[in-house]
Design an enzyme around this catalytic site. Structure first.
Site, PDB file in Angstrom:
ATOM      1  N   SER A 138       0.876  -1.176   0.000  1.00 24.65           N
ATOM      2  CA  SER A 138       0.000   0.000   0.000  1.00 24.65           C
ATOM      3  C   SER A 138       0.907   1.219   0.000  1.00 24.65           C
ATOM      4  O   SER A 138       2.086   1.123   0.378  1.00 24.65           O
ATOM      5  CB  SER A 138      -0.842   0.001   1.273  1.00 24.65           C
ATOM      6  OG  SER A 138      -1.513   1.232   1.422  1.00 24.65           O
ATOM      7  N   TYR A 151      -2.080  -1.310  10.896  1.00 29.31           N
ATOM      8  CA  TYR A 151      -2.110  -1.592   9.456  1.00 29.31           C
ATOM      9  C   TYR A 151      -0.837  -1.074   8.776  1.00 29.31           C
ATOM     10  O   TYR A 151      -0.165  -1.803   8.030  1.00 29.31           O
ATOM     11  CB  TYR A 151      -3.353  -0.940   8.835  1.00 29.31           C
ATOM     12  CG  TYR A 151      -3.460  -1.132   7.340  1.00 29.31           C
ATOM     13  CD1 TYR A 151      -3.772  -2.378   6.806  1.00 29.31           C
ATOM     14  CD2 TYR A 151      -3.247  -0.069   6.461  1.00 29.31           C
ATOM     15  CE1 TYR A 151      -3.868  -2.562   5.429  1.00 29.31           C
ATOM     16  CE2 TYR A 151      -3.346  -0.242   5.094  1.00 29.31           C
ATOM     17  CZ  TYR A 151      -3.657  -1.494   4.579  1.00 29.31           C
ATOM     18  OH  TYR A 151      -3.745  -1.676   3.216  1.00 29.31           O
TER      19      TYR A 151
HETATM   20  N1  LIG Z   1      -8.738  -0.658  -0.839  1.00 30.49           N
HETATM   21  C1  LIG Z   1      -7.657   0.082  -0.677  1.00 30.49           C
HETATM   22  O1  LIG Z   1      -7.730   1.338  -0.650  1.00 30.49           O
HETATM   23  C2  LIG Z   1      -6.302  -0.548  -0.556  1.00 30.49           C
HETATM   24  C3  LIG Z   1      -5.191   0.309  -0.676  1.00 30.49           C
HETATM   25  C4  LIG Z   1      -3.922  -0.235  -0.560  1.00 30.49           C
HETATM   26  C5  LIG Z   1      -3.755  -1.590  -0.347  1.00 30.49           C
HETATM   27  N2  LIG Z   1      -4.859  -2.388  -0.241  1.00 30.49           N
HETATM   28  C6  LIG Z   1      -4.612  -3.809   0.001  1.00 30.49           C
HETATM   29  O2  LIG Z   1      -5.209  -4.568  -1.021  1.00 30.49           O
HETATM   30  C7  LIG Z   1      -5.520  -5.869  -0.547  1.00 30.49           C
HETATM   31  C8  LIG Z   1      -6.942  -6.231  -0.939  1.00 30.49           C
HETATM   32  O3  LIG Z   1      -7.836  -5.315  -0.346  1.00 30.49           O
HETATM   33  P1  LIG Z   1      -9.185  -4.811  -1.052  1.00 30.49           P
HETATM   34  O4  LIG Z   1      -9.089  -3.333  -1.144  1.00 30.49           O
HETATM   35  O5  LIG Z   1      -9.487  -5.578  -2.265  1.00 30.49           O
HETATM   36  O6  LIG Z   1     -10.220  -5.099   0.132  1.00 30.49           O
HETATM   37  P2  LIG Z   1     -11.448  -6.126   0.254  1.00 30.49           P
HETATM   38  O7  LIG Z   1     -12.412  -5.858  -0.843  1.00 30.49           O
HETATM   39  O8  LIG Z   1     -11.905  -5.984   1.676  1.00 30.49           O
HETATM   40  O9  LIG Z   1     -10.775  -7.546   0.025  1.00 30.49           O
HETATM   41  C9  LIG Z   1      -9.943  -8.144   0.989  1.00 30.49           C
HETATM   42  C10 LIG Z   1      -9.852  -9.611   0.704  1.00 30.49           C
HETATM   43  O10 LIG Z   1      -8.969 -10.218   1.655  1.00 30.49           O
HETATM   44  C11 LIG Z   1      -9.626 -11.362   2.169  1.00 30.49           C
HETATM   45  N3  LIG Z   1      -9.112 -11.802   3.466  1.00 30.49           N
HETATM   46  C12 LIG Z   1      -9.006 -11.127   4.623  1.00 30.49           C
HETATM   47  N4  LIG Z   1      -8.498 -11.927   5.580  1.00 30.49           N
HETATM   48  C13 LIG Z   1      -8.285 -13.147   5.003  1.00 30.49           C
HETATM   49  C14 LIG Z   1      -7.783 -14.400   5.452  1.00 30.49           C
HETATM   50  N5  LIG Z   1      -7.404 -14.592   6.718  1.00 30.49           N
HETATM   51  N6  LIG Z   1      -7.675 -15.432   4.555  1.00 30.49           N
HETATM   52  C15 LIG Z   1      -8.055 -15.266   3.283  1.00 30.49           C
HETATM   53  N7  LIG Z   1      -8.576 -14.119   2.809  1.00 30.49           N
HETATM   54  C16 LIG Z   1      -8.684 -13.072   3.657  1.00 30.49           C
HETATM   55  C17 LIG Z   1     -11.096 -10.956   2.222  1.00 30.49           C
HETATM   56  O11 LIG Z   1     -11.904 -12.112   2.384  1.00 30.49           O
HETATM   57  P3  LIG Z   1     -13.391 -12.074   3.036  1.00 30.49           P
HETATM   58  O12 LIG Z   1     -14.300 -11.661   1.924  1.00 30.49           O
HETATM   59  O13 LIG Z   1     -13.609 -13.460   3.511  1.00 30.49           O
HETATM   60  O14 LIG Z   1     -13.329 -11.066   4.160  1.00 30.49           O
HETATM   61  C18 LIG Z   1     -11.212 -10.305   0.847  1.00 30.49           C
HETATM   62  O15 LIG Z   1     -11.327 -11.263  -0.158  1.00 30.49           O
HETATM   63  C19 LIG Z   1      -5.259  -5.842   0.966  1.00 30.49           C
HETATM   64  O16 LIG Z   1      -4.015  -6.446   1.236  1.00 30.49           O
HETATM   65  C20 LIG Z   1      -5.204  -4.355   1.284  1.00 30.49           C
HETATM   66  O17 LIG Z   1      -4.388  -4.092   2.401  1.00 30.49           O
HETATM   67  C21 LIG Z   1      -6.117  -1.898  -0.344  1.00 30.49           C
END
Ligand SMILES: NC(=O)c1ccc[n+]([C@@H]2O[C@H](COP(=O)([O-])OP(=O)(O)OC[C@H]3O[C@@H](n4cnc5c(N)ncnc54)[C@H](OP(=O)(O)O)[C@@H]3O)[C@@H](O)[C@H]2O)c1
Length: 275
Positions: A138, A151
């Protein structure tokens, strides 16, 4: 020979879009998720486009689940070419409002789980003498700010691990790539946990609420998750991928500012921009 990809956390957001993008590129993609009942949206999109994609159960926090998913892939396809460590979540709350258990849980999913997956998959890639590991960090893996230190620290740790691994794994033909999204429009902010320990009379209530409000407002105008998937595809196609790929205008702007300014100049700039 068909190439094989594994994506963690594919039920939503960046993971879902990345699984589809890899399948569109011809990878047989294992879209993993801890709750396979959440696969409907991904399967519908894959079916509409006629994409080859398998859903596989994988809770990154559980060693047994990781071992079982990887051995299933190896028995079916005998190789893994791309590993996308995407699964993750965030916790709001200043350090004093967090318990160490909440910090540990945050590190378990965002850091140790990734180390576990890489320890399981890198021997396979070493034998193949090829492979690419994509770690979803991130902009918060490079820039600290108040209100979400658990985080941010977990993503800083992931950046450090990834930098080390680029040296350790490149002699075996394995690339390591860090992806640094800014604010992306996904379920991430709704899924963010508020620590149970946060007291109504917390001295950090005002700053935490300011950060939560600011981030949620930015999320409304966030970059679509497909743009992250597009950058991942571009990066894995490069012969010598760069260490880091920022995604989104906000990420590019903040990371450029950090590069151009001294630490103290950057701190003052961020205070003015964000708080
Ligand atoms: N959105 C942002 O602004 C942003 C910015 C920078 C980085 N990121 C990073 O991008 C990545 C994906 O996030 P996203 O934005 O796509 O959010 P999201 O829509 O909330 O997706 C997160 C995913 O991670 C899964 N997850 C969480 N804990 C888990 C576990 N123990 N085992 C397997 N799966 C698990 C969730 O599964 P469930 O559906 O079962 O909860 C979901 O599929 C993360 O690493 C986040 O830190 C996001």
């Amino acid at each position: 020979m068909q190439k094989i990809a594994l994506v963690t956390g594919s039920s939503n957001g960046i993971g879902l879009e990345t699984a589809l993008a890899l399948a569109r590129e011809g990878y047989h993609t294992y879209a993993s998720m801890r709750d396979t009942k959440k696969a409907a949206e991904l399967l519908n999109s894959a079916k509409k486009e006629g994409l080859e994609l398998s859903i596989i159960q994988l809770d990154v926090d559980r060693e047994e689940s990781v071992k079982s998913a990887i051995s299933q892939i190896m028995s079916e396809k005998q190789r893994i070419d791309i590993l996308v460590n995407n699964a993750g979540y965030g916790i709001f709350g200043c350090l004093e409002d967090l318990t160490l258990d909440e910090m540990r849980q945050q590190f378990e999913t965002n850091f140790f789980a990734i180390a576990r997956l890489i320890q399981t998959v890198s021997p396979i890639m070493r034998k193949q003498q090829s492979g690419t590991i994509v770690n979803i960090s991130s902009v918060a893996g490079r820039i600290g700010f108040p209100g979400t230190p658990a985080y941010i620290s977990s993503k800083f740790a992931l950046e450090g691990l990834s930098e080390c691994l680029r040296y350790e794994l490149s002699p075996f033909g394995i690339n390591v790539i860090i992806i640094e999204p800014g604010v992306i429009k996904t379920n991430f902010f709704n899924a963010m946990r508020m620590p149970g320990s946060q007291k109504p009379d917390s001295p950090y209530k005002e700053i935490t609420n300011k950060v939560i409000g600011g981030i949620k407002m930015m999320a409304e105008m966030g970059t679509p998750p497909k743009e992250v998937a597009d950058v991942i595809i571009k990066a894995i196609k490069e012969k010598n991928p760069l260490p880091r790929y920022p995604v989104g205008n906000d990420a590019i702007m903040f990371l450029e500012a950090k590069k151009m300014k001294t630490d103290i100049e950057f701190e003052n700039y961020l205070k003015k921009e964000l708080f």
